[in-house]
Enzyme design. Structure first.
Site, short mmCIF file in Angstrom:
data_model
loop_
_atom_site.label_atom_id
_atom_site.label_comp_id
_atom_site.label_asym_id
_atom_site.label_seq_id
_atom_site.Cartn_x
_atom_site.Cartn_y
_atom_site.Cartn_z
N HIS A 19 0.86 -1.20 0.00
CA HIS A 19 0.00 0.00 0.00
C HIS A 19 0.89 1.24 0.00
O HIS A 19 1.68 1.42 -0.92
CB HIS A 19 -0.95 -0.10 1.21
CG HIS A 19 -2.04 0.93 1.28
ND1 HIS A 19 -2.40 1.74 0.24
CD2 HIS A 19 -2.88 1.25 2.31
CE1 HIS A 19 -3.41 2.51 0.61
NE2 HIS A 19 -3.72 2.26 1.88
N ASP A 54 2.57 5.33 -6.76
CA ASP A 54 3.85 5.19 -6.04
C ASP A 54 5.05 5.04 -6.96
O ASP A 54 6.19 5.09 -6.49
CB ASP A 54 3.77 3.98 -5.10
CG ASP A 54 2.79 4.23 -3.98
OD1 ASP A 54 1.88 3.42 -3.78
OD2 ASP A 54 2.92 5.28 -3.32
N HIS A 100 -2.69 -2.32 -9.59
CA HIS A 100 -3.66 -1.65 -8.72
C HIS A 100 -4.94 -2.46 -8.68
O HIS A 100 -5.34 -3.05 -9.69
CB HIS A 100 -3.97 -0.25 -9.25
CG HIS A 100 -4.56 0.65 -8.21
ND1 HIS A 100 -5.89 0.65 -7.90
CD2 HIS A 100 -3.98 1.56 -7.40
CE1 HIS A 100 -6.12 1.53 -6.94
NE2 HIS A 100 -4.98 2.11 -6.61
C1 SDX Z 1 -1.58 2.13 -3.33
O1 SDX Z 1 -6.29 0.77 -3.25
C2 SDX Z 1 -5.82 1.95 -3.47
O2 SDX Z 1 -6.48 2.85 -3.94
C3 SDX Z 1 -4.37 2.12 -3.06
C4 SDX Z 1 -3.71 3.44 -3.46
C5 SDX Z 1 -4.31 4.61 -2.72
O3 SDX Z 1 -4.23 5.74 -3.22
O4 SDX Z 1 -4.76 4.41 -1.55
O5 SDX Z 1 -3.87 3.63 -4.85
C6 SDX Z 1 -2.24 3.44 -3.10
O6 SDX Z 1 -1.53 1.32 -2.44
C7 SDX Z 1 -1.06 1.83 -4.72
C8 SDX Z 1 -0.49 0.38 -4.83
C9 SDX Z 1 0.95 0.42 -4.27
N1 SDX Z 1 1.47 -0.97 -4.19
C10 SDX Z 1 2.42 -1.40 -5.04
O7 SDX Z 1 2.87 -0.74 -5.99
C11 SDX Z 1 2.92 -2.82 -4.72
C12 SDX Z 1 3.01 -3.63 -6.02
N2 SDX Z 1 1.61 -3.88 -6.50
C13 SDX Z 1 1.02 -5.14 -6.13
O8 SDX Z 1 1.40 -5.69 -4.92
C14 SDX Z 1 -0.47 -5.20 -6.48
O9 SDX Z 1 -0.60 -4.73 -7.77
C15 SDX Z 1 -1.48 -4.50 -5.59
C16 SDX Z 1 -1.33 -4.87 -4.16
C17 SDX Z 1 -1.38 -3.02 -5.74
C18 SDX Z 1 -2.88 -4.93 -6.07
O10 SDX Z 1 -2.99 -6.29 -5.83
P1 SDX Z 1 -4.29 -7.11 -6.27
O11 SDX Z 1 -5.34 -6.22 -6.78
O12 SDX Z 1 -4.63 -8.04 -5.16
O13 SDX Z 1 -3.79 -7.91 -7.52
P2 SDX Z 1 -3.18 -9.33 -7.47
O14 SDX Z 1 -2.10 -9.39 -6.43
O15 SDX Z 1 -4.29 -10.31 -7.39
O16 SDX Z 1 -2.46 -9.41 -8.91
C19 SDX Z 1 -3.15 -9.90 -10.04
C20 SDX Z 1 -2.04 -10.54 -10.86
C21 SDX Z 1 -1.25 -11.60 -10.10
O17 SDX Z 1 -0.67 -12.47 -11.09
P3 SDX Z 1 -1.33 -13.96 -11.26
O18 SDX Z 1 -1.35 -14.59 -9.88
O19 SDX Z 1 -2.71 -13.71 -11.81
O20 SDX Z 1 -0.41 -14.66 -12.21
O21 SDX Z 1 -1.06 -9.53 -11.21
C22 SDX Z 1 0.19 -9.87 -10.62
C23 SDX Z 1 -0.10 -10.85 -9.50
O22 SDX Z 1 1.04 -11.65 -9.26
N3 SDX Z 1 0.73 -8.61 -10.09
C24 SDX Z 1 2.00 -8.25 -10.16
C25 SDX Z 1 2.06 -6.99 -9.56
N4 SDX Z 1 0.84 -6.62 -9.14
C26 SDX Z 1 0.01 -7.64 -9.46
N5 SDX Z 1 3.07 -8.88 -10.69
C27 SDX Z 1 4.24 -8.21 -10.58
N6 SDX Z 1 4.39 -6.98 -10.03
C28 SDX Z 1 3.32 -6.35 -9.51
N7 SDX Z 1 3.45 -5.14 -8.95
#
Ligand code: SDX
Length: 438
Positions: free
Chosen positions: A268, A363, A307
């Protein structure tokens, strides 16, 4: 509309139910009537991480993840970032309308009047190790505010509630700046209300021995825009924490500390700090392909990408990229942006990211700007928490006013043991399964 219903047939009983559709949702409680018999509790919904569950109604922020749209109270984020001050947006989020000139002037004065903190909070802060992570310091000191303002528990008193909202918005920069100064072993700088919200924050961070701190106007505006972009984002993890903890009628300071704790997680608000660590680890453009391979093998995450809602470019990331160039005009170019831009270019053309609709989020670029401005990575999430406090408070206030509000208490699907008889110590054998705490 009469056809705004679902007709559900329970194949277990052949019974059919007509369930009203409410603003694109079905009320989970309407499913409770679906039973197999008098002893059946009735159907619940199961939605770990709330992937497809609306927890509330809200009029504050609107997102369209597919179109990459973000609006505060109906105003596009791009227009607010271009034309407003942060406190102007704070008023909009809290009150629902843009302030008049008089309202904004009075609001500025009111916020700047409450920037001081109790001197004992400094002693509290001095108790932390010099290298204590600023988010741990901030979470603790925000929670400590509830001990200085016991009247904050009077949530039913609208005027008292508003006073706490003003206190928290006003004091967040002071607490954050003091945590920064404590880490560097520098004396705390008292707030200077003349400077205004953002320049005063910079004053409390970076003033040395000069009689009056003079903030660089380009950097001050850049920070103001970053604050606006981070102010609210509907029901994200930390806002959900604010609403859940606030639903127990905890005071706003303890509640905001819970939201800050949620924000500190690397998935997050902690992601901006992790992005810089990731860029430092990659080091040079020629090492990007090997890193991308690790991501595609599932060994790493591309921090700052992806996201839950945005399946298109995060509109905030687009604006931050523009702000970066303005900041670099003053600070000199942070060459990590070149690695970030190349990383984005490669990722956005790679099927792994395209298929999963992974784009840069808020971010991805923010930390590069913060670093160019002189912040250390461990400060980055604090810079997220200061403005997001306004969003948390607006959402908390909306929750308190919601006629449907009740204490947040989800149900569960029980997967544990059925009833079993107690086993005396002398008769216990070796467990037939691996223990998690052993
Ligand atoms: C913020 O919610 C908000 O509004 C948050 C925010 C706000 O203003 O409050 O926007 C701020 O928190 C932005 C997000 C910051 N976090 C990151 O940048 C961390 C990296 N991102 C991931 O951890 C992820 O994308 C999340 C946590 C942001 C979202 O996760 P989800 O929606 O649960 O998605 P998921 O983990 O189910 O991913 C779906 C697929 C998966 O692959 P498969 O299992 O289908 O093969 O996408 C892949 C994930 O492995 N994936 C990524 C990835 N994010 C998702 N693969 C590599 N790198 C990534 N960053």
């Amino acid at each position: 509309m009469d056809n705004e219903t679902l007709t559900i047939t329970d194949n277990r009983t052949k019974a059919t139910y007509t369930i009203p559709i409410y603003r694109g949702t079905v009320r989970a409680m309407d499913l409770r009537q679906i039973k197999t018999g008098a002893d059946d509790f009735g159907l619940m919904t199961y939605d770990p991480a709330f992937m497809n569950t609306a927890s509330c109604t809200s009029a504050i922020t609107y997102l369209d993840g597919d179109k990459g749209i973000l609006r505060y109270r109906g105003y596009p984020i791009e227009q607010l970032a271009e034309h407003c001050t942060f406190l102007e947006v704070a008023w909009l989020l809290l009150e629902g309308e843009l302030p008049t000139r008089d309202e904004l002037e009075n609001w500025n004065c009111e916020i700047m009047r409450h920037t001081m903190i109790h001197e004992n909070l400094k002693k509290f802060m001095d108790g932390f190790h010099h290298d204590a992570h600023p988010m741990g310091v901030l979470i603790s000191t925000v929670a400590a505010l509830s001990t200085f303002y016991p009247d904050a528990k009077n949530l039913g008193d609208t005027k008292c509630r508003r006073k706490q909202i003003v206190r928290l918005i006003s004091k967040m920069p002071t607490l954050a700046a003091y945590a920064y100064r404590h880490r560097l072993g520098l004396p705390y700088i008292y707030p200077d209300p003349d400077l205004g919200y953002t320049k005063n924050y910079m004053n409390m961070l970076w003033k040395r021995t000069e009689p009056k701190y003079a903030a660089n106007p380009v950097l001050a505006r850049a920070l103001e825009v970053l604050f606006i972009l981070h102010a609210d984002h509907e029901q994200n993890c930390s806002t959900s924490a604010m609403r859940a903890v606030g639903s127990s009628n905890a005071d706003p300071f303890a509640t905001a500390a819970a939201a800050l704790s949620a924000l500190s997680g690397p998935l997050h608000g902690g992601a901006n700090e992790e992005v810089l660590r990731m860029l430092d680890e990659i080091g040079t453009k020629d090492r990007i392909p090997a890193f991308i391979d690790q991501v595609k093998e599932g060994k790493r995450k591309l921090m700052g990408f992806g996201h839950r809602v945005y399946k298109n470019y995060d509109p905030r990331a687009r604006i931050i990229k523009q702000v970066a160039e303005e900041v670099f005009e003053v600070t000199g170019r942070n060459h990590k942006i070149d690695i970030a831009l190349e990383l984005e270019r490669i990722a956005l053309s790679d099927e792994y990211f395209i298929k999963r609709k992974l784009y840069p989020n808020v971010d991805f670029y923010s930390g590069i700007i913060y670093q160019a401005m002189g912040f250390k990575p461990e400060q980055f999430t604090v810079l997220f928490g200061i403005p997001r406090t306004v969003g948390w408070l607006a959402q908390w206030q909306e929750m308190l006013r919601d006629p449907e509000r009740k204490i947040a208490r989800p149900r569960q699907i029980y997967t544990g043991e059925d009833r079993r008889e107690f086993v005396p110590l002398t008769l216990r054998g070796v467990h037939d399964r691996e223990l998690t705490f052993a």
